[in-house]
Design an enzyme around this catalytic site. Structure first.
Site, PDB file in Angstrom:
ATOM      1  N   HIS A 110       0.851  -1.193   0.000  1.00 37.19           N
ATOM      2  CA  HIS A 110       0.000   0.000   0.000  1.00 37.19           C
ATOM      3  C   HIS A 110       0.882   1.237   0.000  1.00 37.19           C
ATOM      4  O   HIS A 110       1.874   1.276   0.710  1.00 37.19           O
ATOM      5  CB  HIS A 110      -0.894   0.016   1.245  1.00 37.19           C
ATOM      6  CG  HIS A 110      -1.889  -1.090   1.243  1.00 37.19           C
ATOM      7  ND1 HIS A 110      -1.559  -2.369   1.573  1.00 37.19           N
ATOM      8  CD2 HIS A 110      -3.193  -1.103   0.916  1.00 37.19           C
ATOM      9  CE1 HIS A 110      -2.629  -3.135   1.456  1.00 37.19           C
ATOM     10  NE2 HIS A 110      -3.633  -2.396   1.061  1.00 37.19           N
ATOM     11  N   LYS A 136      -1.337  -7.747  -4.773  1.00 37.33           N
ATOM     12  CA  LYS A 136      -2.214  -6.594  -4.540  1.00 37.33           C
ATOM     13  C   LYS A 136      -1.356  -5.339  -4.398  1.00 37.33           C
ATOM     14  O   LYS A 136      -0.518  -5.256  -3.483  1.00 37.33           O
ATOM     15  CB  LYS A 136      -3.032  -6.830  -3.266  1.00 37.33           C
ATOM     16  CG  LYS A 136      -3.949  -5.674  -2.914  1.00 37.33           C
ATOM     17  CD  LYS A 136      -4.692  -5.960  -1.616  1.00 37.33           C
ATOM     18  CE  LYS A 136      -5.557  -4.799  -1.197  1.00 37.33           C
ATOM     19  NZ  LYS A 136      -6.015  -4.917   0.191  1.00 37.33           N
ATOM     20  N   LYS A 280     -14.353  23.489 -19.783  1.00 40.26           N
ATOM     21  CA  LYS A 280     -15.090  23.602 -21.045  1.00 40.26           C
ATOM     22  C   LYS A 280     -14.322  24.360 -22.129  1.00 40.26           C
ATOM     23  O   LYS A 280     -14.417  24.018 -23.298  1.00 40.26           O
ATOM     24  CB  LYS A 280     -16.426  24.317 -20.811  1.00 40.26           C
ATOM     25  CG  LYS A 280     -17.454  23.463 -20.084  1.00 40.26           C
ATOM     26  CD  LYS A 280     -18.745  24.259 -19.933  1.00 40.26           C
ATOM     27  CE  LYS A 280     -19.846  23.416 -19.350  1.00 40.26           C
ATOM     28  NZ  LYS A 280     -21.119  24.123 -19.268  1.00 40.26           N
ATOM     29  N   ASP A 316     -25.448  22.714 -24.278  1.00 36.45           N
ATOM     30  CA  ASP A 316     -26.079  23.607 -23.293  1.00 36.45           C
ATOM     31  C   ASP A 316     -27.017  24.614 -23.955  1.00 36.45           C
ATOM     32  O   ASP A 316     -28.115  24.873 -23.477  1.00 36.45           O
ATOM     33  CB  ASP A 316     -25.016  24.409 -22.519  1.00 36.45           C
ATOM     34  CG  ASP A 316     -24.364  23.586 -21.426  1.00 36.45           C
ATOM     35  OD1 ASP A 316     -24.952  22.562 -21.013  1.00 36.45           O
ATOM     36  OD2 ASP A 316     -23.270  23.976 -20.984  1.00 36.45           O
TER      37      ASP A 316
HETATM   38  P1  NAP Z   1     -19.582  30.653 -14.123  1.00 32.96           P
HETATM   39  O1  NAP Z   1     -18.907  30.527 -15.454  1.00 32.96           O
HETATM   40  O2  NAP Z   1     -18.778  30.562 -12.898  1.00 32.96           O
HETATM   41  O3  NAP Z   1     -20.429  32.030 -14.137  1.00 32.96           O
HETATM   42  C1  NAP Z   1     -21.026  32.467 -13.003  1.00 32.96           C
HETATM   43  C2  NAP Z   1     -21.758  33.795 -13.318  1.00 32.96           C
HETATM   44  O4  NAP Z   1     -22.529  34.092 -12.182  1.00 32.96           O
HETATM   45  C3  NAP Z   1     -20.857  34.966 -13.575  1.00 32.96           C
HETATM   46  O5  NAP Z   1     -21.472  35.834 -14.475  1.00 32.96           O
HETATM   47  C4  NAP Z   1     -20.726  35.574 -12.169  1.00 32.96           C
HETATM   48  O6  NAP Z   1     -20.479  36.953 -12.180  1.00 32.96           O
HETATM   49  C5  NAP Z   1     -22.093  35.335 -11.620  1.00 32.96           C
HETATM   50  N1  NAP Z   1     -22.088  35.192 -10.166  1.00 32.96           N
HETATM   51  C6  NAP Z   1     -21.476  34.224  -9.450  1.00 32.96           C
HETATM   52  N2  NAP Z   1     -21.744  34.397  -8.132  1.00 32.96           N
HETATM   53  C7  NAP Z   1     -22.530  35.483  -8.029  1.00 32.96           C
HETATM   54  C8  NAP Z   1     -23.132  36.164  -6.934  1.00 32.96           C
HETATM   55  N3  NAP Z   1     -22.978  35.719  -5.679  1.00 32.96           N
HETATM   56  N4  NAP Z   1     -23.879  37.223  -7.185  1.00 32.96           N
HETATM   57  C9  NAP Z   1     -24.047  37.674  -8.449  1.00 32.96           C
HETATM   58  N5  NAP Z   1     -23.497  37.094  -9.540  1.00 32.96           N
HETATM   59  C10 NAP Z   1     -22.754  36.002  -9.329  1.00 32.96           C
HETATM   60  O7  NAP Z   1     -20.682  29.516 -13.988  1.00 32.96           O
HETATM   61  P2  NAP Z   1     -21.539  28.815 -15.113  1.00 32.96           P
HETATM   62  O8  NAP Z   1     -20.837  27.633 -15.625  1.00 32.96           O
HETATM   63  O9  NAP Z   1     -21.991  29.805 -16.097  1.00 32.96           O
HETATM   64  O10 NAP Z   1     -22.783  28.276 -14.258  1.00 32.96           O
HETATM   65  C11 NAP Z   1     -23.672  29.177 -13.672  1.00 32.96           C
HETATM   66  C12 NAP Z   1     -24.847  28.445 -13.086  1.00 32.96           C
HETATM   67  O11 NAP Z   1     -25.545  27.750 -14.105  1.00 32.96           O
HETATM   68  C13 NAP Z   1     -24.478  27.389 -12.041  1.00 32.96           C
HETATM   69  O12 NAP Z   1     -25.397  27.430 -10.984  1.00 32.96           O
HETATM   70  C14 NAP Z   1     -24.630  26.078 -12.770  1.00 32.96           C
HETATM   71  O13 NAP Z   1     -24.996  25.019 -11.897  1.00 32.96           O
HETATM   72  C15 NAP Z   1     -25.762  26.403 -13.700  1.00 32.96           C
HETATM   73  N6  NAP Z   1     -25.739  25.536 -14.884  1.00 32.96           N
HETATM   74  C16 NAP Z   1     -26.817  24.773 -15.083  1.00 32.96           C
HETATM   75  C17 NAP Z   1     -26.854  23.939 -16.167  1.00 32.96           C
HETATM   76  C18 NAP Z   1     -28.049  23.093 -16.377  1.00 32.96           C
HETATM   77  O14 NAP Z   1     -27.993  22.149 -17.166  1.00 32.96           O
HETATM   78  N7  NAP Z   1     -29.151  23.386 -15.711  1.00 32.96           N
HETATM   79  C19 NAP Z   1     -25.787  23.887 -17.079  1.00 32.96           C
HETATM   80  C20 NAP Z   1     -24.688  24.706 -16.854  1.00 32.96           C
HETATM   81  C21 NAP Z   1     -24.683  25.542 -15.732  1.00 32.96           C
HETATM   82  P3  NAP Z   1     -18.994  37.569 -12.258  1.00 32.96           P
HETATM   83  O15 NAP Z   1     -18.682  37.681 -13.717  1.00 32.96           O
HETATM   84  O16 NAP Z   1     -19.099  38.853 -11.566  1.00 32.96           O
HETATM   85  O17 NAP Z   1     -18.086  36.600 -11.552  1.00 32.96           O
END
Ligand code: NAP
Length: 523
Positions: A110, A136, A280, A316
Site C-alpha cells: 500500500h 495486490k 469547457k 447547453d
Molecule cells: P460561471 O462561469 O462561474 O459564471 C457564473 C456567473 O454568475 C458569472 O457571471 C458571475 O459573475 C455570476 N455570479 C457568481 N456568483 C454570483 C453572486 N454571488 N452574485 C451575483 N453574480 C454572481 O458559472 P456557469 O458555468 O456559467 O454556471 C452558472 C450556473 O448555471 C451554475 O449554478 C450552474 O450550476 C448552472 N448551470 C446549469 C446547467 C443546467 O444544465 N441546468 C448547465 C450549466 C450551468 P462575475 O462575472 O461577476 O463573476
C-alpha cells in the site's frame, strides 16, 4: 469480483456486515481484523456465507492495528490454519506465514502518498516471490493519469492481480478493475463505512455502474470536471444506458490537466465525454473537430469519438433555448405529438447522430423567443451559450452581471445592451428573465438575484440552477403567475442530447428526468 470490506468493531458486527454484503450481492467479504476488538477468527469463518479475505493491517499501512508484529502474524497464521479462503499479508511479512493448501495468500503493498513511478519493478518484486497467489498493489492517485498506469500493470500481469488507486482521483481504477482483468475490486458496505478513500459502496458498484456487466467490450464514457463528486451526470447517463440495455458505463473523472487526460482517453478508448467546470474552454483544444456554433460559444460540453476523431460540441445552448421555446409553445416544427409528449428536448431519431452542424438543435421555424425582450443575468460560461442562442432566436437581450465589464464585453460581441446588477431592478418591461448565475443554488436556497417587482403574469422565467429544482426565483415566479423553466429541464435536455450523440439512439428522457428529480428530492 466485488469484495466488501468490513470494518465492524466486533466479531458480531462484522458477521452482520457479512450477511448484509451477501444480501447486496457481494462475491467476497474482507474481515478487517485490525478494526475489531478481540476478533474471533473461528467464529467469523464459521458464521460467514461468502468466501472471505482476512486482513490485519498495521497503522503504517493504513490500518488500525497497533499491537506487536508477532501478535499480528499470529492472527494471520490462525486465519491460514483455520482455512480462510484468502489471507492478505504485506510483502515484507509474507515470509513469516506458513502456507496451507487451499488458502490463497494475497501479497500486498500500500502506498498512501503516491502511485510510484517504478510500478513494474514493484510488481516484479511481489510477483517474483515464491508462489504469490494474488498480487495486490494499492496506491494513491494524485493525478487521474495514475489510473492508466495501473491499467497497464493489469494488462501485463502474470498472476491474479489487484491494482487499485485510492482517493477521488482513483475512482476509475475501482470501477474499471474488472474490465482490465483485475482479480477484484473493493466496495464499502454503505456510505458511512469503507476502509479506503474513494471506495464506492456495493450499491453504487452494482446498481449505478453495473460492475458485473462491465467487460472488455464495454464502451466507456464519463464527465470531466473538478470538482466532480456532486455531478449528477453519472446518475443520469448510467440510468439511461441501463434502461436501454447498453454495454456502456459512465464514470466521474476528477481531472486537473484536461489536455493530458483527453489524450489518455483516446488510448482506452473512451467513446464520449461530458465536459464541465472548469474545463469547457480548454477542452476545445483537444477536439479534432468543433462545430461552428460551439466555436462561437468558445466552450464545449461534449466530446464524441467518431472514427478515431474527437468531435466537440455544446449541448447547453440548444438545451436552454429548446426548454424556453417549449414553455412558450414551441417552434412550429416542435409541435408534433411525438416531440411534445416526450416533455423533454427535441431529441429525435437515430439518423441524427452527428454533432450539431448549425448548433440549432431545437427545431426549425420561427422561434417564439423572436422579438421578446430578455433580461439575462450572468455573463460567463452558461450565460454566453444562452445569450448566443437567444440572439440567434431573434430575441432582444440585455445582459446584467455582477462584474459589469464582463457584461459589456459579451454584449459588445453580440450587439446587445448591458448593465450592472444594480440596474436589473430598472430593467423595465421584460418578457423573459434568465438567471445563469449560481445564486439560489444549494445551500443558499432562499436567495434570488431577481427583484420580485420584475415578475409579472405571463413573463417567462428560466433559472439555470437545478439544485434545488424549485429555487427561490422559480417559487417567486410561480407566485407572480409567470411561466417557469427550471434548470432541471436544461440539465435533462443537455444530457439527453449527449446521450443521443454518444449512442445514436433516442434517449429515455422521462427516466432521465425522474432519476435526477428523485436524487435532488432525496437531498
Ligand atoms: P460561471 O462561469 O462561474 O459564471 C457564473 C456567473 O454568475 C458569472 O457571471 C458571475 O459573475 C455570476 N455570479 C457568481 N456568483 C454570483 C453572486 N454571488 N452574485 C451575483 N453574480 C454572481 O458559472 P456557469 O458555468 O456559467 O454556471 C452558472 C450556473 O448555471 C451554475 O449554478 C450552474 O450550476 C448552472 N448551470 C446549469 C446547467 C443546467 O444544465 N441546468 C448547465 C450549466 C450551468 P462575475 O462575472 O461577476 O463573476
Amino acid at each position: 469480483m466485488i469484495c466488501v470490506s468490513l470494518t465492524g468493531r466486533s466479531t458480531e458486527e462484522m458477521l452482520e456486515g457479512a450477511a448484509k454484503a451477501a444480501r447486496l450481492g457481494a462475491d467476497l467479504v474482507e474481515f478487517r481484523l485490525d478494526y475489531a476488538h478481540h476478533p474471533d477468527i473461528s467464529q467469523l469463518l464459521a458464521g460467514k456465507s461468502l468466501p472471505a479475505i482476512l486482513t490485519c493491517r498495521r497503522r503504517r499501512d493504513g490500518g488500525c492495528f497497533e499491537g506487536a508484529e508477532a501478535e499480528r502474524v499470529r492472527l494471520l497464521q490462525q486465519a491460514v490454519d483455520l482455512g480462510a479462503e484468502h489471507v492478505d499479508v504485506e510483502v515484507d511479512a509474507v515470509s513469516q506465514l506458513a502456507r496451507r493448501p487451499g488458502v490463497r495468500i494475497i501479497v500486498s503493498v500500500h502506498d498512501f502518498k503516491e502511485t510510484p513511478k517504478d510500478l513494474d519493478q514493484l510488481y516484479k518484486r511481489i510477483a517474483g516471490r515464491p508462489n504469490p497467489d494474488v498480487v495486490k498493489i494499492v496506491t494513491t492517485a494524485n493525478d487521474i493519469s495514475d489510473n492508466f498506469r495501473l491499467f497497464e500493470l493489469l494488462r501485463k500481469a502474470t498472476v491474479p492481480t489487484i491494482a487499485l488507486a485510492m482517493g477521488e482521483r482513483g475512482v476509475m481504477s475501482r470501477i474499471l478493475a474488472g474490465r482490465f482483468g483485475g482479480f477484484l475490486t473493493f466496495a464499502a458496505l454503505d456510505a458511512q463505512s469503507g476502509s479506503a478513500p474513494g471506495q464506492p459502496t456495493i450499491e453504487e458498484l452494482t446498481k449505478l455502474y453495473r460492475y458485473r456487466e462491465i467487460d472488455a467490450e464495454t464502451e466507456l464514457f464519463g464527465v470531466v470536471a473538478n470538482p466532480v463528486a456532486h455531478s449528477m451526470s453519472p446518475l443520469i447517463h448510467n440510468a439511461a444506458f441501463a434502461e436501454c440495455g447498453m454495454n456502456r458505463v459512465y464514470l466521474p473523472f476528477l481531472v486537473d490537466d484536461v489536455t493530458d487526460f483527453i489524450a489518455r482517453c483516446r488510448t482506452l478508448p473512451v467513446k464520449g465525454l461530458s465536459v464541465t467546470i472548469p474545463h469547457k474552454e480548454r477542452a476545445m483544444q483537444s477536439a479534432d473537430e468543433v462545430d461552428e456554433l460551439t466555436r462561437r460559444i468558445g466552450a464545449l460540453n461534449t466530446l464524441v469519438e467518431r472514427d478515431g476523431k474527437l468531435i466537440g460540441t455544446n449541448t447547453d445552448r440548444s438545451a436552454a433555448i429548446g426548454a424556453m421555446e417549449r414553455a412558450l409553445g414551441g417552434r412550429k416544427a416542435d409541435m408534433s405529438p411525438a416531440s411534445s409528449s416526450q416533455g423533454g428536448p427535441d431529441v429525435p431519431a437515430r439518423q441524427r447522430t452527428g454533432p450539431d452542424k448549425s448548433g440549432s438543435h431545437h427545431g426549425s421555424g420561427r422561434s417564439p423567443l423572436a422579438g421578446k425582450r430578455v433580461a439575462l443575468v450572468g455573463a460567463r460560461g452558461t450565460a454566453r451559450a444562452v445569450a448566443i442562442g437567444l440572439v440567434d432566436a431573434g430575441a432582444t437581450v440585455k445582459i446584467f452581471n455582477r462584474t459589469p465589464a464582463r457584461a459589456e464585453a459579451l454584449a459588445g460581441e453580440l450587439g446587445c445592451e448591458w448593465g450592472g446588477l444594480d440596474q436589473l431592478a430598472d430593467a423595465g418591461h421584460v418578457e423573459v428573465i434568465v438567471n445563469t448565475t449560481p445564486v439560489g443554488m444549494y445551500p443558499e436556497i432562499d436567495t434570488s438575484i431577481v427583484p420580485a417587482w420584475l415578475l409579472r403574469e405571463g413573463v417567462l422565467v428560466f433559472d439555470a440552477v437545478y439544485n434545488p429544482v424549485e429555487t427561490r426565483l422559480i417559487r417567486d415566479a410561480v407566485a407572480h403567475g409567470c411561466l417557469t423553466v427550471t434548470g432541471l429541464e436544461m440539465f435533462v435536455a443537455q444530457a439527453a442530447r449527449q446521450f443521443e450523440l454518444f449512442t445514436g439512439e433516442n434517449p429515455p428522457v422521462e427516466l432521465m428526468r425522474r432519476v435526477v428529480e428523485e436524487r435532488l428530492t432525496a437531498g
